[in-house]
Scaffold this motif. Structure first.
Motif, PDB file in Angstrom:
ATOM      1  N   ASN A  97     -32.241  16.135  35.642  1.00 32.37           N
ATOM      2  CA  ASN A  97     -31.106  16.574  35.181  1.00 32.37           C
ATOM      3  C   ASN A  97     -29.868  16.396  36.091  1.00 32.37           C
ATOM      4  OD1 ASN A  97     -30.993  19.125  37.421  1.00 32.37           O
ATOM      5  ND2 ASN A  97     -32.999  18.950  36.895  1.00 32.37           N
ATOM      6  N   LYS A  98     -28.799  16.832  35.371  1.00 31.51           N
ATOM      7  CA  LYS A  98     -27.264  16.456  36.020  1.00 31.51           C
ATOM      8  C   LYS A  98     -27.331  17.492  37.197  1.00 31.51           C
ATOM      9  CE  LYS A  98     -24.322  19.343  32.929  1.00 31.51           C
ATOM     10  NZ  LYS A  98     -23.147  19.145  31.867  1.00 31.51           N
ATOM     11  N   PHE A  99     -27.682  18.606  37.534  1.00 28.72           N
ATOM     12  CA  PHE A  99     -27.443  19.350  38.436  1.00 28.72           C
ATOM     13  C   PHE A  99     -28.286  19.088  39.837  1.00 28.72           C
ATOM     14  CE2 PHE A  99     -27.151  21.913  34.601  1.00 28.72           C
ATOM     15  CZ  PHE A  99     -25.875  22.241  34.424  1.00 28.72           C
ATOM     16  N   GLY A 100     -28.966  17.993  39.392  1.00 32.20           N
ATOM     17  CA  GLY A 100     -29.895  17.745  40.787  1.00 32.20           C
ATOM     18  C   GLY A 100     -31.071  18.685  41.071  1.00 32.20           C
ATOM     19  N   ILE A 101     -31.223  19.468  40.044  1.00 26.17           N
ATOM     20  CA  ILE A 101     -32.452  20.449  40.378  1.00 26.17           C
ATOM     21  C   ILE A 101     -33.788  19.570  40.400  1.00 26.17           C
ATOM     22  CG2 ILE A 101     -33.634  22.684  39.647  1.00 26.17           C
ATOM     23  CD1 ILE A 101     -30.989  23.740  38.634  1.00 26.17           C
ATOM     24  N   PRO A 102     -34.636  19.759  41.305  1.00 25.51           N
ATOM     25  CA  PRO A 102     -35.930  19.014  41.093  1.00 25.51           C
ATOM     26  C   PRO A 102     -36.627  19.423  39.579  1.00 25.51           C
ATOM     27  CG  PRO A 102     -36.016  20.191  43.302  1.00 25.51           C
ATOM     28  CD  PRO A 102     -34.784  20.824  42.308  1.00 25.51           C
ATOM     29  N   PHE A 171     -16.910  24.519  49.259  1.00 24.44           N
ATOM     30  CA  PHE A 171     -17.601  24.275  47.924  1.00 24.44           C
ATOM     31  C   PHE A 171     -18.840  25.054  47.815  1.00 24.44           C
ATOM     32  CE2 PHE A 171     -14.527  20.953  47.660  1.00 24.44           C
ATOM     33  CZ  PHE A 171     -14.494  20.578  46.333  1.00 24.44           C
ATOM     34  N   ALA A 172     -19.366  25.525  48.829  1.00 23.73           N
ATOM     35  CA  ALA A 172     -20.820  26.303  48.764  1.00 23.73           C
ATOM     36  C   ALA A 172     -20.507  27.485  48.214  1.00 23.73           C
ATOM     37  CB  ALA A 172     -21.510  26.017  50.037  1.00 23.73           C
ATOM     38  N   GLU A 173     -19.535  28.300  48.808  1.00 27.78           N
ATOM     39  CA  GLU A 173     -19.078  29.497  48.521  1.00 27.78           C
ATOM     40  C   GLU A 173     -18.609  29.866  46.984  1.00 27.78           C
ATOM     41  OE1 GLU A 173     -20.126  32.325  50.267  1.00 27.78           O
ATOM     42  OE2 GLU A 173     -21.253  30.958  51.654  1.00 27.78           O
ATOM     43  N   THR A 174     -17.542  28.803  47.025  1.00 30.39           N
ATOM     44  CA  THR A 174     -16.917  28.952  45.609  1.00 30.39           C
ATOM     45  C   THR A 174     -16.544  27.912  44.752  1.00 30.39           C
ATOM     46  OG1 THR A 174     -14.607  28.419  46.555  1.00 30.39           O
ATOM     47  CG2 THR A 174     -15.333  30.607  46.789  1.00 30.39           C
ATOM     48  N   ASN A 175     -17.452  26.945  45.217  1.00 26.90           N
ATOM     49  CA  ASN A 175     -17.235  25.622  44.187  1.00 26.90           C
ATOM     50  C   ASN A 175     -15.893  24.911  44.240  1.00 26.90           C
ATOM     51  OD1 ASN A 175     -18.779  23.544  43.067  1.00 26.90           O
ATOM     52  ND2 ASN A 175     -18.181  24.306  40.943  1.00 26.90           N
ATOM     53  N   GLY A 176     -15.120  25.278  45.409  1.00 31.79           N
ATOM     54  CA  GLY A 176     -13.935  24.851  45.738  1.00 31.79           C
ATOM     55  C   GLY A 176     -12.812  25.316  45.092  1.00 31.79           C
ATOM     56  N   LEU A 338     -30.240  23.691  45.698  1.00 29.73           N
ATOM     57  CA  LEU A 338     -29.029  23.937  44.559  1.00 29.73           C
ATOM     58  C   LEU A 338     -27.880  23.814  45.202  1.00 29.73           C
ATOM     59  CD1 LEU A 338     -30.277  27.264  42.666  1.00 29.73           C
ATOM     60  CD2 LEU A 338     -29.393  25.010  41.871  1.00 29.73           C
ATOM     61  N   PHE A 339     -27.487  23.752  46.734  1.00 25.69           N
ATOM     62  CA  PHE A 339     -26.572  23.550  47.460  1.00 25.69           C
ATOM     63  C   PHE A 339     -25.953  21.959  47.329  1.00 25.69           C
ATOM     64  CE2 PHE A 339     -28.012  27.771  49.031  1.00 25.69           C
ATOM     65  CZ  PHE A 339     -26.842  28.420  49.099  1.00 25.69           C
ATOM     66  N   LYS A 340     -26.988  21.133  47.077  1.00 25.07           N
ATOM     67  CA  LYS A 340     -26.593  19.586  47.359  1.00 25.07           C
ATOM     68  C   LYS A 340     -25.452  19.010  46.308  1.00 25.07           C
ATOM     69  CE  LYS A 340     -28.887  15.063  47.819  1.00 25.07           C
ATOM     70  NZ  LYS A 340     -29.875  14.416  47.177  1.00 25.07           N
ATOM     71  N   ARG A 341     -25.473  19.573  45.420  1.00 27.22           N
ATOM     72  CA  ARG A 341     -24.596  18.985  44.444  1.00 27.22           C
ATOM     73  C   ARG A 341     -23.135  19.522  44.887  1.00 27.22           C
ATOM     74  NH1 ARG A 341     -22.815  20.831  38.713  1.00 27.22           N
ATOM     75  NH2 ARG A 341     -22.266  19.094  37.553  1.00 27.22           N
ATOM     76  N   LYS A 342     -23.146  20.662  45.180  1.00 27.56           N
ATOM     77  CA  LYS A 342     -21.605  21.276  45.737  1.00 27.56           C
ATOM     78  C   LYS A 342     -21.172  20.558  47.017  1.00 27.56           C
ATOM     79  CE  LYS A 342     -22.516  25.959  43.949  1.00 27.56           C
ATOM     80  NZ  LYS A 342     -22.294  27.377  44.424  1.00 27.56           N
ATOM     81  N   MET A 347     -17.946  16.041  49.775  1.00 27.27           N
ATOM     82  CA  MET A 347     -17.914  14.856  50.409  1.00 27.27           C
ATOM     83  C   MET A 347     -16.991  13.814  49.828  1.00 27.27           C
ATOM     84  SD  MET A 347     -19.838  14.588  53.140  1.00 27.27           S
ATOM     85  CE  MET A 347     -20.215  12.906  53.424  1.00 27.27           C
ATOM     86  N   VAL A 348     -17.114  14.065  48.456  1.00 26.48           N
ATOM     87  CA  VAL A 348     -15.973  13.110  47.621  1.00 26.48           C
ATOM     88  C   VAL A 348     -14.561  13.675  47.788  1.00 26.48           C
ATOM     89  CG1 VAL A 348     -15.299  12.485  45.100  1.00 26.48           C
ATOM     90  CG2 VAL A 348     -17.450  12.637  45.890  1.00 26.48           C
ATOM     91  N   LYS A 349     -14.300  14.878  47.743  1.00 25.43           N
ATOM     92  CA  LYS A 349     -13.110  15.308  48.127  1.00 25.43           C
ATOM     93  C   LYS A 349     -12.659  15.108  49.475  1.00 25.43           C
ATOM     94  CE  LYS A 349     -10.701  17.319  45.969  1.00 25.43           C
ATOM     95  NZ  LYS A 349      -9.423  16.840  44.879  1.00 25.43           N
ATOM     96  N   TYR A 350     -13.412  14.919  50.473  1.00 24.17           N
ATOM     97  CA  TYR A 350     -13.114  14.904  52.002  1.00 24.17           C
ATOM     98  C   TYR A 350     -12.779  13.184  51.965  1.00 24.17           C
ATOM     99  CZ  TYR A 350     -13.330  14.401  56.998  1.00 24.17           C
ATOM    100  OH  TYR A 350     -12.813  14.287  58.101  1.00 24.17           O
ATOM    101  N   SER A 351     -13.719  12.241  51.200  1.00 21.08           N
ATOM    102  CA  SER A 351     -13.133  10.935  51.218  1.00 21.08           C
ATOM    103  C   SER A 351     -11.733  10.984  50.597  1.00 21.08           C
ATOM    104  CB  SER A 351     -14.201  10.339  50.533  1.00 21.08           C
ATOM    105  OG  SER A 351     -13.957  10.379  49.012  1.00 21.08           O
ATOM    106  N   GLU A 352     -11.328  11.537  49.585  1.00 23.14           N
ATOM    107  CA  GLU A 352     -10.103  11.495  49.342  1.00 23.14           C
ATOM    108  C   GLU A 352      -8.989  12.152  49.985  1.00 23.14           C
ATOM    109  OE1 GLU A 352     -10.151  13.927  45.722  1.00 23.14           O
ATOM    110  OE2 GLU A 352     -11.455  12.601  44.563  1.00 23.14           O
ATOM    111  N   LEU A 353      -9.304  12.915  50.773  1.00 20.68           N
ATOM    112  CA  LEU A 353      -8.317  13.535  51.911  1.00 20.68           C
ATOM    113  C   LEU A 353      -8.121  12.735  53.202  1.00 20.68           C
ATOM    114  CD1 LEU A 353      -9.072  17.369  51.697  1.00 20.68           C
ATOM    115  CD2 LEU A 353      -7.375  16.042  50.437  1.00 20.68           C
ATOM    116  N   LYS A 354      -9.098  12.003  53.638  1.00 18.41           N
ATOM    117  CA  LYS A 354      -9.010  11.314  54.772  1.00 18.41           C
ATOM    118  C   LYS A 354      -7.764  10.447  54.989  1.00 18.41           C
ATOM    119  CE  LYS A 354     -12.420  10.004  57.005  1.00 18.41           C
ATOM    120  NZ  LYS A 354     -14.033   9.047  57.310  1.00 18.41           N
TER     121      LYS A 354
END
Length: 356
Positions: A97-102, A171-176, A338-342, A347-354
């Motif tokens: 599934n798209k959420f990455g849930i097993p 992202f974990a606490e508020t999804n960014g 459940l945290f992995k997707r967040k 990680m994607v956002k961080y790569s944009e900021l670097k």
């Protein structure tokens, strides 16, 4: 005539398939049938509470206290009973599934229901009108964390890791999303979801290193003075800058010193984020695990700690997981799916900021 024979053959084949399916359904044991029924009930309950909240919101009706709690519990029950179902009937395990849930925990066919769940929480947790937003919320998290880490004596590479990890926490606490409320708690609020006492404690700790920060980064210190003045007389947890700053200082800043060792033990950046999220969820055992010299094999067995983990979607789903009385940190990290997707979004956002 040949066409008719083919049609008769096809109908006969379909009859055999249906006969097999019916026969297969009839061979379910009582336990398997109970598991099917339990999941169907939980799925129905989840749909019902989603529809109820959506109706209340669209009708502009008052919502109950903690309006997200019933939604959350219904989602937990749905995932739990699906895991019990696939334990009893493994053939019910479906596609990814798209959420990455097993897949053993989640039927991909109901993805739209979880999308609606997220949409409702976004409405219920919208910031108050008085919230003091930042035009650069992601940069603020990274810059504050890196500045704090440098003040704690970390080398530039490790200070950068602190920034990346802290963005994961956001992202974990508020999804960014900045300055949000909490649909399941009247205590924890803001971009890093702190209580009022945690916010005050973080502010006191910040004052202790403010001079070192100002000497090393005058521009960041000037921004801090501006936000401090701006938040005066308000609930500071709804100023993005001060909430992130005080949240990091309260729970995570002292652990930044451990980043060089953490990176060696956990080379995967997402595992590093998971560990710092555990400092948010179960701070004392996580600090003890770090001091133990054997982080991954350090085991927790307190019923209270296991309850905190379950209340944060770790070992929360299905009878087998919920029956656990203890777990190593290796097992805990693996159960944080459940945290992995967040964290991947972070990680994607961080790569944009670097590059900036």
């Amino acid at each position: 005539m040949p066409a008719r024979r083919h049609a008769i053959a096809a109908i006969a084949a379909l009859g055999l398939i249906l006969s097999f399916a019916v026969g297969h359904a009839q061979t379910l044991t009582a336990k398997q049938s109970d598991a099917v029924a339990a999941y169907d009930r939980a799925l129905g309950d989840f749909k019902s509470i989603l529809a109820e909240r959506r109706s209340q919101i669209e009708a502009k009706q008052p919502l109950p206290n903690l309006p997200g709690q019933a939604l959350y519990l219904a989602r937990v029950a749905m995932i739990s009973t699906y895991k019990d179902l696939t334990d009893a009937v493994p053939s019910r395990i479906g596609k990814p599934n798209k959420f990455g849930i097993p897949p053993a925990y989640f039927d991909a066919a109901i993805e739209p229901l979880v999308d609606e769940y997220a949409n409702l929480f976004e409405i219920m947790e919208a910031p108050p009108a008085s919230a003091q937003n930042s035009a650069t919320p992601f940069e603020d998290v990274v810059n504050l964390a890196a500045a704090i880490a440098r003040a704690k004596g970390l080398a530039p590479a490790d200070a950068n890791a602190a920034g990346r990890i802290s963005l994961g926490l956001f992202f974990a606490e508020t999804n960014g999303k900045q300055n949000v409320r909490n649909g399941r708690s009247n205590t924890y609020m803001g971009s890093l979801q702190t209580g009022a006492s945690e916010d005050r404690n973080g502010q006191r700790k910040w004052e202790a290193i403010k001079g070192a920060i100002a000497a090393a980064d005058p521009a960041l210190s000037a921004r801090d003075d501006k936000e401090e003045a701006r938040s005066r007389g308000t609930d500071r947890r709804f100023n993005h800058w001060t909430n992130v700053r005080d949240g990091l200082m309260n729970a995570h800043a002292d652990v930044f010193r451990e980043i060089p060792g953490i990176v060696k033990t956990l080379p995967d950046p997402i595992d590093q984020m998971k560990l710092f999220e555990l400092i948010q969820i179960i701070p004392t055992p996580t600090r003890s695990a770090l001091k133990s010299g054997d982080l991954l094999n350090y085991r927790v067995s307190s019923a209270t700690i296991m309850k905190h983990l379950r209340n944060n979607s770790i070992f929360a789903f299905g009878q087998a997981d919920r029956a656990r009385s203890s777990a190593s940190f290796r097992e805990i990290l693996a159960a944080m799916w459940l945290f992995k997707r967040k964290f991947e979004k972070a990680m994607v956002k961080y790569s944009e900021l670097k590059p900036r």
